[in-house]
Scaffold this active site. Structure first.
Site, PDB file in Angstrom:
ATOM      1  N   HIS A 162      31.777 116.302 -54.092  1.00 35.39           N
ATOM      2  CA  HIS A 162      31.539 116.425 -55.278  1.00 35.39           C
ATOM      3  C   HIS A 162      30.797 117.722 -55.710  1.00 35.39           C
ATOM      4  O   HIS A 162      31.197 118.417 -56.716  1.00 35.39           O
ATOM      5  CB  HIS A 162      30.601 115.435 -55.842  1.00 35.39           C
ATOM      6  CG  HIS A 162      30.447 115.195 -57.259  1.00 35.39           C
ATOM      7  ND1 HIS A 162      31.479 114.865 -58.191  1.00 35.39           N
ATOM      8  CD2 HIS A 162      29.315 115.509 -58.196  1.00 35.39           C
ATOM      9  CE1 HIS A 162      30.890 115.142 -59.544  1.00 35.39           C
ATOM     10  NE2 HIS A 162      29.701 115.382 -59.541  1.00 35.39           N
ATOM     11  N   GLY A 210      35.607 106.258 -67.767  1.00 37.34           N
ATOM     12  CA  GLY A 210      35.405 106.552 -68.962  1.00 37.34           C
ATOM     13  C   GLY A 210      35.495 108.078 -69.454  1.00 37.34           C
ATOM     14  O   GLY A 210      36.067 108.295 -70.427  1.00 37.34           O
ATOM     15  N   THR A 211      35.379 108.950 -68.520  1.00 36.64           N
ATOM     16  CA  THR A 211      35.692 110.333 -68.600  1.00 36.64           C
ATOM     17  C   THR A 211      37.074 110.277 -68.840  1.00 36.64           C
ATOM     18  O   THR A 211      37.636 111.055 -69.917  1.00 36.64           O
ATOM     19  CB  THR A 211      35.117 110.951 -67.485  1.00 36.64           C
ATOM     20  OG1 THR A 211      33.653 111.005 -67.214  1.00 36.64           O
ATOM     21  CG2 THR A 211      35.635 112.515 -67.711  1.00 36.64           C
ATOM     22  N   ASP A 260      35.406 106.943 -61.507  1.00 39.12           N
ATOM     23  CA  ASP A 260      34.652 105.833 -60.862  1.00 39.12           C
ATOM     24  C   ASP A 260      34.728 104.766 -62.148  1.00 39.12           C
ATOM     25  O   ASP A 260      35.556 103.950 -61.596  1.00 39.12           O
ATOM     26  CB  ASP A 260      33.142 106.295 -61.196  1.00 39.12           C
ATOM     27  CG  ASP A 260      32.060 105.350 -60.712  1.00 39.12           C
ATOM     28  OD1 ASP A 260      32.531 104.236 -60.429  1.00 39.12           O
ATOM     29  OD2 ASP A 260      30.841 105.569 -60.645  1.00 39.12           O
ATOM     30  N   LYS A 301      32.605 118.254 -72.135  1.00 38.19           N
ATOM     31  CA  LYS A 301      32.074 116.890 -72.143  1.00 38.19           C
ATOM     32  C   LYS A 301      30.597 116.939 -71.925  1.00 38.19           C
ATOM     33  O   LYS A 301      30.136 117.618 -71.210  1.00 38.19           O
ATOM     34  CB  LYS A 301      32.596 116.300 -70.695  1.00 38.19           C
ATOM     35  CG  LYS A 301      32.033 114.867 -70.325  1.00 38.19           C
ATOM     36  CD  LYS A 301      32.353 114.432 -69.141  1.00 38.19           C
ATOM     37  CE  LYS A 301      31.726 115.042 -68.013  1.00 38.19           C
ATOM     38  NZ  LYS A 301      32.105 114.347 -66.657  1.00 38.19           N
ATOM     39  N   ARG A 319      27.330 114.452 -71.088  1.00 42.28           N
ATOM     40  CA  ARG A 319      27.132 112.984 -70.434  1.00 42.28           C
ATOM     41  C   ARG A 319      25.851 112.792 -71.132  1.00 42.28           C
ATOM     42  O   ARG A 319      24.724 113.309 -71.157  1.00 42.28           O
ATOM     43  CB  ARG A 319      27.007 113.086 -69.084  1.00 42.28           C
ATOM     44  CG  ARG A 319      26.818 111.700 -68.332  1.00 42.28           C
ATOM     45  CD  ARG A 319      26.721 112.053 -66.857  1.00 42.28           C
ATOM     46  NE  ARG A 319      28.078 112.510 -66.297  1.00 42.28           N
ATOM     47  CZ  ARG A 319      29.125 111.521 -66.189  1.00 42.28           C
ATOM     48  NH1 ARG A 319      29.029 110.391 -66.327  1.00 42.28           N
ATOM     49  NH2 ARG A 319      30.278 112.026 -65.761  1.00 42.28           N
ATOM     50  N   ASP A 322      40.429 115.460 -61.670  1.00 45.53           N
ATOM     51  CA  ASP A 322      39.009 115.198 -61.203  1.00 45.53           C
ATOM     52  C   ASP A 322      38.789 114.807 -59.688  1.00 45.53           C
ATOM     53  O   ASP A 322      39.749 114.291 -59.095  1.00 45.53           O
ATOM     54  CB  ASP A 322      38.314 114.142 -62.196  1.00 45.53           C
ATOM     55  CG  ASP A 322      36.984 114.361 -62.318  1.00 45.53           C
ATOM     56  OD1 ASP A 322      36.266 115.360 -61.857  1.00 45.53           O
ATOM     57  OD2 ASP A 322      36.429 113.655 -63.425  1.00 45.53           O
ATOM     58  N   ASP A 342      20.886  87.074 -41.830  1.00 47.64           N
ATOM     59  CA  ASP A 342      20.138  87.512 -42.817  1.00 47.64           C
ATOM     60  C   ASP A 342      21.032  88.845 -43.469  1.00 47.64           C
ATOM     61  O   ASP A 342      20.455  89.607 -44.316  1.00 47.64           O
ATOM     62  CB  ASP A 342      18.453  88.035 -42.599  1.00 47.64           C
ATOM     63  CG  ASP A 342      18.457  89.039 -41.406  1.00 47.64           C
ATOM     64  OD1 ASP A 342      19.633  89.379 -40.919  1.00 47.64           O
ATOM     65  OD2 ASP A 342      17.505  89.581 -40.992  1.00 47.64           O
TER      66      ASP A 342
END
Length: 328
Positions: free
Chosen positions: A135, A230-231, A227, A197, A199, A223, A42
């Protein structure tokens, strides 16, 4: 005395970091432990240790990157395995700390998952956490155990210098990354510019302004995480509109996230198509391409240094300042 301390330590590399663990083991001359991860039908995970850890100082290397939940659960179960096997000390080396972007509530009914993960790691039995470029540095405060948030920008700066980029300016892709950009600019003795920026929601941004002059300059966008890209793509667009020359992208954690049915290399290809000349990242996450467009900085030496300093009860911060021209 030195050999005795090393012989009382063991390094383990879990699913995301097996190669780094092997390299660190060689660099430190510390034994690489044997363990076998198994799955029930499982999907449940369980481990079998093939190395005794009784009264040993253990170092577990595992990034909690994609698939995040699978790798986090694997780490938690392995910590419990070590604790129940009488390990003296359980040190976690998490090059990329997943869920770090959920470090605060932006709206009333939201979790602070970075804090939840910290509690889970502690409760499982971890004694110390070592990570790279969290981060948000305040995540260290979610723990009651020691946390070393190491900075990779000293290593990234070395890689940038090797490219011999003239008329260089460091670009922060948002206001939150200004401190990071300034630190890198200080090492490279140059200026910074800031992209304003806004968001809309997760993985969707709107670029509205540029603070600073990039005309006829070679730009390095820095940065902590890439991910979906896009940025970065929007940042490249506004830099080009402001007559920047060559554009490089530097990040500690190249997640390069795509949907299951999309090309694994889609993100860096998108950044390349937008006009970037190169991406420089680390191997904190093993989601990088063999393509020469993506240059990878190896973290294994830095990790090995930290482990040896810890074992020998020596200062980690003094070492990083001296060797990597950076601080913790």
């Amino acid at each position: 005395m030195q050999n005795k301390k090393l012989s009382n330590a063991i390094i383990f590399g879990l699913s995301t970091s097996k190669e780094i663990a092997k390299e660190v083991s060689i660099k430190t001359n510390i034994k690489l432990g044997d363990s076998e991860i198994k799955h029930f039908k499982d999907g449940e995970i369980y481990f079998e240790l093939e190395t005794s850890v009784r009264n040993k100082r253990t170092f577990v290397i595992q990034s909690t990157s994609s698939p995040v939940n699978e790798n986090l659960m694997e780490l938690l179960i392995f910590i419990d395995t070590l604790r129940r096997s009488s390990a003296k000390e359980i040190n976690l080396i998490i090059p990329y700390y997943g869920y770090a972007r959920q470090d605060r509530k932006n709206n009333g009914r939201q979790p602070i998952t970075a804090a939840l993960v910290a509690r889970l790691l502690e409760e499982a039995g971890a004694n110390r956490v070592i990570s790279f470029d969290l981060h948000a540095p305040q995540i260290q405060g979610f723990f009651r155990i020691p946390v070393d948030d190491l900075r990779a920008y000293g290593l990234l700066a070395r890689a940038i210098k090797k490219e011999n980029i003239k008329d260089l300016i460091i670009i922060s892709p948002d206001h939150g990354g200004v401190s990071r950009a300034r630190s890198l600019a200080k090492i490279l003795d140059t200026e910074i510019a800031i992209i304003d920026k806004r968001r809309i929601k997760a993985n969707e941004v709107v670029i509205s302004n540029l603070i600073g002059n990039v005309e006829n300059k070679n730009c390095v966008i820095v940065d902590d995480i890439i991910d979906t890209g896009g940025t970065i793509v929007e940042g490249i667009k506004i830099l080009k509109e402001n007559k920047a020359k060559d554009i490089y992208v530097v990040t500690t954690h190249g997640l390069f996230s795509t949907s299951k049915d999309e090309d694994y290399d889609l993100v860096w290809k998108k950044i390349q198509k937008a006009g970037a000349k190169m991406i420089i990242t680390t191997n904190s996450v093993n989601n990088y391409s063999k393509n020469s467009f993506v240059k990878v900085v190896n973290l294994s030496t830095a990790i090995a240094d930290v482990i040896l300093k810890h074992i020998n009860d020596q200062s980690i911060i003094d070492h990083f300042i001296k060797k990597y021209n950076t601080t913790i």
